[in-house]
Design an enzyme around this catalytic site. Structure first.
Site, PDB file in Angstrom:
ATOM      1  N   ARG A 110      -5.648  -2.323   9.189  1.00 17.46           N
ATOM      2  CA  ARG A 110      -5.764  -3.786   9.063  1.00 17.46           C
ATOM      3  C   ARG A 110      -5.858  -4.438  10.441  1.00 17.46           C
ATOM      4  NH1 ARG A 110      -3.911  -6.132   3.930  1.00 17.46           N
ATOM      5  NH2 ARG A 110      -2.458  -4.418   3.804  1.00 17.46           N
TER       6      ARG A 110
ATOM      7  N   ARG B 256       0.875  -5.103  -5.076  1.00 22.42           N
ATOM      8  CA  ARG B 256       1.077  -6.264  -4.200  1.00 22.42           C
ATOM      9  C   ARG B 256       1.280  -7.443  -5.157  1.00 22.42           C
ATOM     10  NH1 ARG B 256      -0.673  -4.074   0.757  1.00 22.42           N
ATOM     11  NH2 ARG B 256      -2.420  -2.648   0.620  1.00 22.42           N
TER      12      ARG B 256
ATOM     13  N   THR C 176       4.455   2.529   5.562  1.00 18.25           N
ATOM     14  CA  THR C 176       3.053   2.106   5.652  1.00 18.25           C
ATOM     15  C   THR C 176       2.329   3.011   6.642  1.00 18.25           C
ATOM     16  OG1 THR C 176       1.542   0.420   6.513  1.00 18.25           O
ATOM     17  CG2 THR C 176       3.785   0.276   7.286  1.00 18.25           C
TER      18      THR C 176
ATOM     19  N   LYS D 126     -23.170  14.887  27.900  1.00 20.73           N
ATOM     20  CA  LYS D 126     -22.725  14.807  26.501  1.00 20.73           C
ATOM     21  C   LYS D 126     -23.915  14.417  25.631  1.00 20.73           C
ATOM     22  CE  LYS D 126     -17.907  13.462  26.901  1.00 20.73           C
ATOM     23  NZ  LYS D 126     -16.880  12.562  26.434  1.00 20.73           N
TER      24      LYS D 126
ATOM     25  N   GLY E 262       0.836  -1.209   0.000  1.00 25.12           N
ATOM     26  CA  GLY E 262       0.000   0.000   0.000  1.00 25.12           C
ATOM     27  C   GLY E 262       0.867   1.254   0.000  1.00 25.12           C
TER      28      GLY E 262
ATOM     29  N   GLU F  64     -14.836   9.309  22.359  1.00 25.50           N
ATOM     30  CA  GLU F  64     -15.456   8.791  23.585  1.00 25.50           C
ATOM     31  C   GLU F  64     -14.984   7.360  23.868  1.00 25.50           C
ATOM     32  OE1 GLU F  64     -16.955  11.187  21.828  1.00 25.50           O
ATOM     33  OE2 GLU F  64     -16.874  12.425  23.639  1.00 25.50           O
TER      34      GLU F  64
ATOM     35  N   VAL G  20      17.821   8.532  -4.013  1.00 23.32           N
ATOM     36  CA  VAL G  20      18.464   8.980  -5.255  1.00 23.32           C
ATOM     37  C   VAL G  20      19.552  10.008  -4.960  1.00 23.32           C
ATOM     38  CG1 VAL G  20      18.071  10.216  -7.432  1.00 23.32           C
ATOM     39  CG2 VAL G  20      16.422   8.476  -6.658  1.00 23.32           C
TER      40      VAL G  20
ATOM     41  N   ASP H 296       0.080   2.119   8.529  1.00 26.99           N
ATOM     42  CA  ASP H 296      -0.390   1.319   9.670  1.00 26.99           C
ATOM     43  C   ASP H 296       0.520   1.379  10.903  1.00 26.99           C
ATOM     44  OD1 ASP H 296      -2.373   0.565   7.950  1.00 26.99           O
ATOM     45  OD2 ASP H 296      -1.534  -1.412   7.513  1.00 26.99           O
TER      46      ASP H 296
ATOM     47  N   GLY I 150       6.048  -2.460   3.480  1.00 28.20           N
ATOM     48  CA  GLY I 150       5.704  -3.023   4.783  1.00 28.20           C
ATOM     49  C   GLY I 150       6.185  -4.455   4.938  1.00 28.20           C
ATOM     50  N   ASP I 151       5.591  -5.154   5.892  1.00 30.07           N
ATOM     51  CA  ASP I 151       6.018  -6.500   6.263  1.00 30.07           C
ATOM     52  C   ASP I 151       6.065  -7.469   5.063  1.00 30.07           C
ATOM     53  OD1 ASP I 151       6.455  -8.015   8.969  1.00 30.07           O
ATOM     54  OD2 ASP I 151       5.212  -9.352   7.739  1.00 30.07           O
ATOM     55  N   GLY I 152       5.007  -7.458   4.253  1.00 30.00           N
ATOM     56  CA  GLY I 152       4.937  -8.372   3.097  1.00 30.00           C
ATOM     57  C   GLY I 152       6.054  -8.074   2.107  1.00 30.00           C
TER      58      GLY I 152
ATOM     59  N   ASP J  37       2.659  -0.716  11.772  1.00 34.74           N
ATOM     60  CA  ASP J  37       2.538  -2.051  12.389  1.00 34.74           C
ATOM     61  C   ASP J  37       3.795  -2.891  12.210  1.00 34.74           C
ATOM     62  OD1 ASP J  37       2.330  -2.299   9.662  1.00 34.74           O
ATOM     63  OD2 ASP J  37       0.732  -3.785   9.699  1.00 34.74           O
TER      64      ASP J  37
HETATM   65  O1  F6P Z   1      -1.490  -1.480   4.798  1.00 34.87           O
HETATM   66  C1  F6P Z   1      -2.035  -0.261   4.446  1.00 34.87           C
HETATM   67  C2  F6P Z   1      -3.527  -0.367   4.239  1.00 34.87           C
HETATM   68  O2  F6P Z   1      -4.005   0.915   3.907  1.00 34.87           O
HETATM   69  C3  F6P Z   1      -4.319  -0.950   5.405  1.00 34.87           C
HETATM   70  O3  F6P Z   1      -4.540  -0.042   6.440  1.00 34.87           O
HETATM   71  C4  F6P Z   1      -5.573  -1.391   4.699  1.00 34.87           C
HETATM   72  O4  F6P Z   1      -6.232  -2.414   5.408  1.00 34.87           O
HETATM   73  C5  F6P Z   1      -5.044  -1.899   3.391  1.00 34.87           C
HETATM   74  O5  F6P Z   1      -3.801  -1.243   3.158  1.00 34.87           O
HETATM   75  C6  F6P Z   1      -5.945  -1.655   2.207  1.00 34.87           C
HETATM   76  O6  F6P Z   1      -5.344  -2.217   1.092  1.00 34.87           O
HETATM   77  P1  F6P Z   1      -5.856  -1.963  -0.386  1.00 34.87           P
HETATM   78  O7  F6P Z   1      -5.529  -0.552  -0.759  1.00 34.87           O
HETATM   79  O8  F6P Z   1      -5.104  -2.955  -1.196  1.00 34.87           O
HETATM   80  O9  F6P Z   1      -7.335  -2.179  -0.386  1.00 34.87           O
END
Ligand code: F6P
Length: 333
Positions: free
Chosen positions: A184, A84, A138, A226, A23, A200, A36, A140, A114-116, A142
């Site tokens: 995610r 991907r 990313t 509230k 992503g 909240e 670069v 996320d 990211g991780d992948g 994460d």
């Molecule tokens: O990993 C980044 C992210 O934006 C996540 O937060 C989300 O779940 C996912 O990618 C969405 O992926 P795609 O753009 O392939 O639908």
């Protein structure tokens, strides 16, 4: 201020390539620019691979010079495009990728993702000996081994702007809003947005939350005067969580509106923080490759750049800090 580690340049690499994968995240362009320009300053050639690992397999490799990355530091998305790539899960494909890189006289690969994406880079190096280095990009946040990732800060700010807007209409109508954020299976975006947006309550994948508990929080707020509530919901792995939550609340007598922020969080001009992070990490990736280090990610730990072996990063879960979860609940009460 975060800075590039000073390490001796010992490796005789003449050319490196950079790609973005997975992503997209705001700040990826700033990282490409840093790779670069830092590489050119060190006297090496830089190639950009278009469309991640898929582009690599198709030989979509272009030389990049200083001007090809001009005027991009402020732009969201990635000028190199991304995807991907399922095919990269196969060993034979990775061997082919290494051959393509070597045929193009490339001696190292910087993978921003990211991780992948790091899994692909790790396997590529393990199986073929081709040097790779990862830059965490990313929204996320994460990725294990780094406190921060490129794009996270911008995504938080984008979500917070939306929440501030929603708050206006929520209070005008005395409404409950469920605002879904990305992430995610990780709740970093949700938690930070909840604290920063004064939500909240927050629902994150890392913590089980029951409908009666959510209703109790809403009631508690109402008793204190509230008339509206913002509930931040991290999307989780399975689509549709927020809408089903709204239906459940309806069954318990609470009418609400759902706002899914979705891909708005992935776009936009990177924040100052993300531009700085991306510039330092992109340059550090090149510095490490030239120092003969690879099969690792450059990350940030306690405000310093670190290099973390891919094997300590990939597949490891980064825990949501319990004190921040507690703070979110204390400040919302
Ligand atoms: O990993 C980044 C992210 O934006 C996540 O937060 C989300 O779940 C996912 O990618 C969405 O992926 P795609 O753009 O392939 O639908």
């Amino acid at each position: 201020m975060l800075s590039v580690p000073e390490i001796a340049n010992i490796k005789k690499i003449k050319s490196i390539a950079v790609l973005t994968s997975g992503g997209d995240a705001p700040g990826m362009n700033a990282a490409i620019r840093a790779v670069v320009r830092y590489g050119l300053a060190a006297g090496i050639q830089i190639h950009g691979i278009v469309k991640g690992y898929s582009g690599l397999l198709e030989g979509h490799i272009e030389p990049l010079d200083g001007t090809s990355v001009a005027n991009i530091i402020q732009r969201g998305g990635t000028i190199l495009k991304t995807d991907r790539c399922e095919a990269f899960f196969q060993k034979s494909t990775r061997r082919e990728a290494a051959n393509i890189l070597r045929r193009n006289n490339i001696g190292g690969l910087v993978v921003i993702g990211g991780d992948g994406s790091f899994t692909g880079a790790h396997l590529l190096e393990n199986e073929t000996g081709f040097p790779t280095i990862g830059v965490p990009g990313t929204i996320d946040n994460d990725i294990a081994g780094t406190d921060d990732t490129i794009g996270f800060d911008t995504a938080i700010n984008t979500a917070l702007n939306a929440i501030d807007n929603i708050r206006d209409t929520a209070s005008s109508h005395d409404r409950i809003f469920l605002v879904e954020v990305m992430g995610r299976s990780s709740g970093f975006i949700g938690l930070q947005v909840a604290i920063g947006g004064g939500a909240e309550t927050v629902i994150v994948p890392e913590r089980k939350e029951t409908i009666p508990a959510i209703c109790k929080t809403i009631d508690k707020g109402m008793k204190r005067g509230k008339s509206s509530s913002i509930i931040v919901v991290s999307e989780g792995k399975k689509a549709g969580l927020t809408t089903s939550l709204a239906k459940e609340l309806e069954r318990h007598g609470y009418s609400s509106r759902v706002c899914i922020l979705g891909h708005t969080q992935r776009g936009g001009s990177p924040s100052a923080h993300d531009r700085m992070l991306a510039s330092v990490l992109g340059a550090s990736a090149v510095a490490y490759l030239l120092a003969g280090k690879s099969n690792a990610m450059v990350g940030v730990r306690e405000a310093s750049v670190v290099m973390v072996p891919f094997k300590k990063v990939i597949g490891n879960k980064k825990d949501l800090p319990a004190p921040s979860l507690r703070l979110a609940s204390i400040l919302s009460s």
